[in-house]
Motif scaffolding. Structure first.
Motif, short mmCIF file in Angstrom:
data_model
loop_
_atom_site.label_atom_id
_atom_site.label_comp_id
_atom_site.label_asym_id
_atom_site.label_seq_id
_atom_site.Cartn_x
_atom_site.Cartn_y
_atom_site.Cartn_z
N ARG A 43 37.29 34.91 9.76
CA ARG A 43 37.92 36.02 9.01
C ARG A 43 38.93 35.47 8.00
NH1 ARG A 43 38.54 38.84 12.92
NH2 ARG A 43 36.87 40.32 12.62
N ARG A 44 39.71 34.49 8.42
CA ARG A 44 40.69 33.87 7.53
C ARG A 44 39.99 33.13 6.37
NH1 ARG A 44 45.07 33.93 4.65
NH2 ARG A 44 46.09 31.90 4.40
N ALA A 45 38.84 32.53 6.68
CA ALA A 45 38.10 31.82 5.63
C ALA A 45 37.66 32.79 4.53
CB ALA A 45 36.88 31.13 6.24
N PHE A 46 37.22 33.98 4.92
CA PHE A 46 36.83 34.97 3.91
C PHE A 46 38.04 35.39 3.07
CE2 PHE A 46 33.13 36.15 6.85
CZ PHE A 46 32.23 35.38 6.12
N GLU A 47 39.21 35.45 3.70
CA GLU A 47 40.42 35.81 2.94
C GLU A 47 40.78 34.71 1.94
OE1 GLU A 47 42.42 38.25 6.73
OE2 GLU A 47 43.29 36.36 6.02
N LEU A 48 40.60 33.47 2.35
CA LEU A 48 40.95 32.34 1.48
C LEU A 48 39.95 32.18 0.34
CD1 LEU A 48 41.87 29.66 4.17
CD2 LEU A 48 43.46 30.69 2.55
N GLY A 49 38.71 32.56 0.58
CA GLY A 49 37.65 32.30 -0.39
C GLY A 49 37.13 30.88 -0.21
N ALA A 50 35.94 30.62 -0.76
CA ALA A 50 35.30 29.31 -0.55
C ALA A 50 36.17 28.17 -1.09
CB ALA A 50 33.93 29.30 -1.21
N GLU A 51 36.70 28.33 -2.29
CA GLU A 51 37.53 27.26 -2.86
C GLU A 51 38.81 27.06 -2.05
OE1 GLU A 51 38.27 27.79 -6.97
OE2 GLU A 51 36.16 27.66 -7.56
N GLY A 52 39.36 28.17 -1.55
CA GLY A 52 40.57 28.06 -0.74
C GLY A 52 40.33 27.30 0.56
N VAL A 53 39.16 27.52 1.17
CA VAL A 53 38.82 26.78 2.40
C VAL A 53 38.74 25.29 2.11
CG1 VAL A 53 37.03 26.39 4.13
CG2 VAL A 53 37.64 28.73 3.47
N ILE A 54 38.03 24.94 1.05
CA ILE A 54 37.89 23.51 0.73
C ILE A 54 39.24 22.90 0.39
CG2 ILE A 54 36.91 21.91 -0.96
CD1 ILE A 54 34.43 23.68 -1.03
N ARG A 55 40.11 23.67 -0.25
CA ARG A 55 41.45 23.15 -0.55
C ARG A 55 42.21 22.85 0.74
NH1 ARG A 55 42.57 26.72 -3.97
NH2 ARG A 55 43.62 28.21 -2.59
N GLU A 56 42.09 23.74 1.73
CA GLU A 56 42.77 23.50 3.01
C GLU A 56 42.20 22.26 3.72
OE1 GLU A 56 45.42 24.90 3.98
OE2 GLU A 56 45.50 26.57 2.57
N ILE A 57 40.88 22.10 3.65
CA ILE A 57 40.25 20.93 4.30
C ILE A 57 40.73 19.65 3.61
CG2 ILE A 57 38.08 19.82 4.93
CD1 ILE A 57 38.65 22.53 6.31
N ALA A 58 40.81 19.70 2.28
CA ALA A 58 41.30 18.51 1.56
C ALA A 58 42.75 18.22 1.91
CB ALA A 58 41.13 18.74 0.05
N ASP A 59 43.58 19.27 1.98
CA ASP A 59 45.00 19.08 2.32
C ASP A 59 45.17 18.53 3.74
OD1 ASP A 59 45.75 20.01 -0.13
OD2 ASP A 59 46.32 22.01 0.54
N SER A 60 44.23 18.84 4.60
CA SER A 60 44.34 18.37 6.01
C SER A 60 44.11 16.87 6.13
CB SER A 60 43.31 19.10 6.87
OG SER A 60 42.00 18.60 6.65
N LYS A 61 43.46 16.27 5.11
CA LYS A 61 43.10 14.84 5.14
C LYS A 61 42.19 14.51 6.33
CE LYS A 61 47.45 13.42 2.95
NZ LYS A 61 48.66 12.58 3.08
N LEU A 62 41.39 15.49 6.72
CA LEU A 62 40.47 15.27 7.85
C LEU A 62 39.43 14.21 7.48
CD1 LEU A 62 39.23 16.16 10.61
CD2 LEU A 62 37.90 17.86 9.32
N LEU A 63 39.32 13.19 8.32
CA LEU A 63 38.30 12.16 8.16
C LEU A 63 37.21 12.38 9.19
CD1 LEU A 63 40.54 8.97 7.68
CD2 LEU A 63 39.59 10.48 5.93
N GLY A 64 35.99 12.07 8.81
CA GLY A 64 34.86 12.25 9.71
C GLY A 64 35.05 11.46 11.00
N ARG A 65 34.62 12.04 12.10
CA ARG A 65 34.80 11.42 13.41
C ARG A 65 33.56 10.67 13.89
NH1 ARG A 65 39.77 12.67 11.99
NH2 ARG A 65 40.90 14.16 13.30
#
Length: 615
Positions: A236-258
């Motif tokens: 639900r939060r992802a839909f509020e953020l929009g697709a670009e907003g989700v990717i921005r959050e993932i980039a800000d998280s600095k998540l590296l593949g496991r």
């Protein structure tokens, strides 16, 4: 001219197994000869478009009959318009498919490193005495058994996996943890079918858990239970953020593949989202086959809705309308739980068409692996889904440019995806505040062997190896070595107990976190036998496509056997040369890492001559 196998036609049972999956024969059934030149056929394109169903169809025959006869393979080829030589190449690439007749019940007994250290060889010798040698049929010819590579049950070693062929009512698969000879030989003699053993989670209830907080707490078969624990708030939060907003959050998280490569997830998602070519695909790599690893199995068995939700968020953010979850063939309970979660999500409008009334479409299809370590490599996995032999592709192009079916593709493993809902809900910067600046978030560690409480553990990045071992009750006995990162990783000793378990620290130390394996060996374990088993694993699992890996893994094993006997310094030099050649010239990570454990064992003095107690 159509190519035909010189074999008796498929039996009615074999045809029924194929037709149940593909539907009854209809439409194009071979070339329609032109009355003019007899060279024209119509309708073949539509039939060839179903080639991606080759592996599921082979599984259907194997499940129904117990093996794939030449007649059955010929029938599959005719239905899917695949040249028999190519289908034969695919079928022989998977350990769980047999082209030779075998009894309907087959037990695979793991003798890989964790199980070997836990007494798998003694277990196999007991089974041999009671039920005959590896591959021989039980006296009533209804069952047989085989030694197997790692089955992902290392925390409860030794493990086994059983397949029973038959129709919808009688076919079955099950994993057996803490296997013993009486249970296995009893099963082969017709005793009751084993039930899944309860999975203990040592940290269950710990308020500090993030990825594992629902495991052992939430009913994995109830969508209501998952939603009561906060499930689907992230979508639900992802839909509020929009697709670009989700990717921005993932980039800000600095998540590296496991999965071992540690590639930035946000960069991967952004590349696919921006790719102009359509369609896009999302693939969840759940073909967890690295010896010593069992985290993805537990996540799929115990928290399947979270994986489905994470994939849905990923599909929305990257513009994918279809996702594939490729799950290891030896994980029947995980496959069942994931499929159940998908079905429930679709029924409740959380997956499929017009998700949550937002006009977003996304579906997930579960694909079952066939027992091939190489299919954990992302491009080999694509080939497997497409109905081709599971062999890696040369890069570039990279999957974000040309992946599954030649289209832009996001591929993440299970643990990587499970971080997504928390990042979307709490924000990327909050996630990045956990761990270290270069290794953000928490990490799952698979602890097995000589530790107090083997199992799956979650810890923030930055804890030392000693602190992670302490989570599991510390090392018991006199430690010889720890295998860090799996069979493709390296051995370390107690001298490195203070090594921080982060991407940057392990890289600087010349080791790897890999798939999160931490396997301890005490002085009761024959380390020569462990190193030789790792060498055999890579020799068996090499797909054979590139020469450095195909030849190098064989020569490496041969040199190690010589060294275990009365080898010479020349063998040590040869091993070094072989390792360098595989690292520099192999197509994929299998060959590039196949020598790491053996070379580290030699460097640390864990492997020596005249002391091997055999295979």
């Amino acid at each position: 001219m159509d190519i035909k196998l010189a074999a008796p036609p498929a039996t009615a049972e074999e045809r029924a197994a194929v037709d149940e999956l593909l539907g009854p024969p209809s439409g194009w059934q071979g070339g329609v000869e032109s009355p003019v030149d007899q060279r024209v056929a119509f309708g073949g394109h539509a039939a060839r478009a179903r080639r991606h169903l080759l592996l599921p169809t082979l599984h259907a025959v194997q499940d129904g009959v117990g093996f794939i006869s030449p007649g059955a393979l010929d029938y599959v080829c005719a239905r899917l318009t695949i040249p028999p030589a190519e289908a034969y190449g695919v079928a022989t690439g998977y350990a769980l498919l047999s082209l030779e007749p075998q009894p309907p019940l087959v037990v695979h007994v793991c003798d890989d490193i964790a199980c070997k250290a836990a007494g798998a060889d003694e277990l196999c010798h007991k089974i041999e005495r009671r039920a005959g040698s590896d591959g021989s049929a039980h006296p009533d010819r209804t069952a047989t058994w085989h030694r197997s590579p790692c089955l992902g049950l290392c925390d409860r070693a030794p493990g086994a996996f059983v397949q029973r062929a038959g129709n919808r009512a009688t076919h079955g698969e099950a994993s057996i943890a803490a296997a013993d000879a009486e249970l296995i030989t009893g099963l082969m003699a017709g005793k009751p079918w084993p039930h899944p053993a309860p999975q203990a989670i040592p940290q269950v209830g710990d308020p500090g858990l993030r990825l594992l907080r629902r495991v052992g707490v939430v009913d994995p078969q109830s969508l209501d239970s998952y939603r009561a624990a906060g499930g689907y708030a992230a979508l639900r939060r992802a839909f509020e953020l929009g697709a670009e907003g989700v990717i921005r959050e993932i980039a800000d998280s600095k998540l590296l593949g496991r999965g071992g490569a540690a590639f930035p997830t946000g960069r991967k998602w952004e590349a696919v989202a921006r790719a102009p070519e359509r369609p896009h695909y999302l693939v969840c790599n759940a073909d967890e086959s690295e010896p010593g690893t069992f985290k993805d199995r537990i996540l799929m068995e115990q928290d399947p809705f979270a994986i489905v939700e994470a994939m849905t968020i990923g599909g929305y953010a990257t513009g994918c309308e279809r996702g594939y979850l490729y799950v290891r063939g030896e994980y029947p309970l995980a496959r069942q739980r994931i499929q159940h979660a998908i079905d429930q999500a679709e029924d409740r409008g959380l997956l499929g068409s017009d998700i949550m009334g937002r006009g977003v479409d996304f579906t997930i299809e579960v694909r079952r692996g066939g027992g091939a370590y190489i299919c954990g490599e992302e491009t080999a996995l694509f080939n497997s889904i497409e109905g081709k032999r599971g062999e890696p592709r040369n890069k570039p192009p990279f999957p974000v440019q040309s992946g599954l079916f030649g289209k832009p593709t996001v591929v993440n493993n299970v643990e990587t995806l499970l971080n997504i809902p928390d990042i979307v809900t709490a924000g990327g910067r909050a996630f990045a505040a956990i761990g270290t600046p270069e290794s953000t978030g928490t990490r799952l560690f698979c602890l097995s062997g000589a530790v107090g409480r083997p199992g799956l553990y979650e810890a923030p990045f930055g804890l030392t190896l000693r602190q992670v071992l302490d989570l599991a009750g510390g090392v018991h006995g006199r430690l010889q070595a720890i295998l860090l990162g799996g069979a493709a990783g390296s051995f370390v000793t107690s001298d490195q107990f203070d090594l921080p378990l982060t991407f940057e620290a392990t890289r600087a130390a010349g080791v790897t976190l890999g798939s999160g394996v931490v396997m301890a060996f005490d002085d009761s374990v024959d380390m020569n036998a462990i190193v030789l088993r790792i060498a055999r694993f890579f020799r068996d699992e090499s797909c054979g496509q590139c020469v450095p890996c195909r030849v190098g893994t064989v020569r490496q094993e041969e040199a190690l056997y010589r060294l275990a006997g009365s080898g010479s310094p020349d063998d040590v030099a040869m091993l070094s040369d072989i390792g360098r050649a595989m690292r520099d010239a192999s197509i994929c990570g299998l060959g590039q890492t196949a020598s790491a454990a053996a070379e580290s064992a030699l460097r640390l003095g864990l492997f020596s001559g005249n002391r091997s107690r055999g295979r």
